[in-house]
Design a protein around this motif. Sequence first.
Motif: not given
Length: 179
Positions: A114-117, A146-148, A153-158
């Motif tokens: 589940s690591n978002p990297l 996840a914060i990184t 990436f401007p199309n990536c949201y937390l």
Amino acid sequence: IDRFAKDSGRKVKSLATMEKVIDSSIDAFFANGGATLKSTSAYFRSLDFDDTVPRGKAEGVFRKVLAHKKVSVSESRLLEDYLMTRVLTALARNKKPIQFHTGNQQNWNTVANSNPLGLNNLLVTGKWWDVKFVLLHGGYPYSREAITMVRYFPNCYLDLAWMVLFSPSAAENVLGEAL
């Protein structure tokens, strides 16, 4: 595949049919007011999808699945990667987001999956700018990763959904760090 075909009311006999089922199901979902799709892939595999899998390779694996033949882990990943690319293509066409389960696992799953990297491979290509990638659960315990991702990436949201329930202090720290 059998369950998906049953749910869609169509008999899947080829990869071409599966692609049509995916496209029409996703298009209909959004036409009827759907807001987003969610991937729970991290429950059974890592998020490092390869969006360069040739259709021919996926088709060969798909034929084996339809014939109920044994499929290796590497073959299964090829097909999963290809199908995720198909889902992302439909999402891009509809300009809709996808939520990815990241972080916290259930049922003794492999947390590292589940690591978002893992999504970096998809995001860095630039092919999916029309798709918003929503990282659920703040990626916890991979929150800094996840914060990184969100930062670059401007199309990536937390999204901190559920995070406050399994670790209120971590949710507070992640929100502070993200801001």
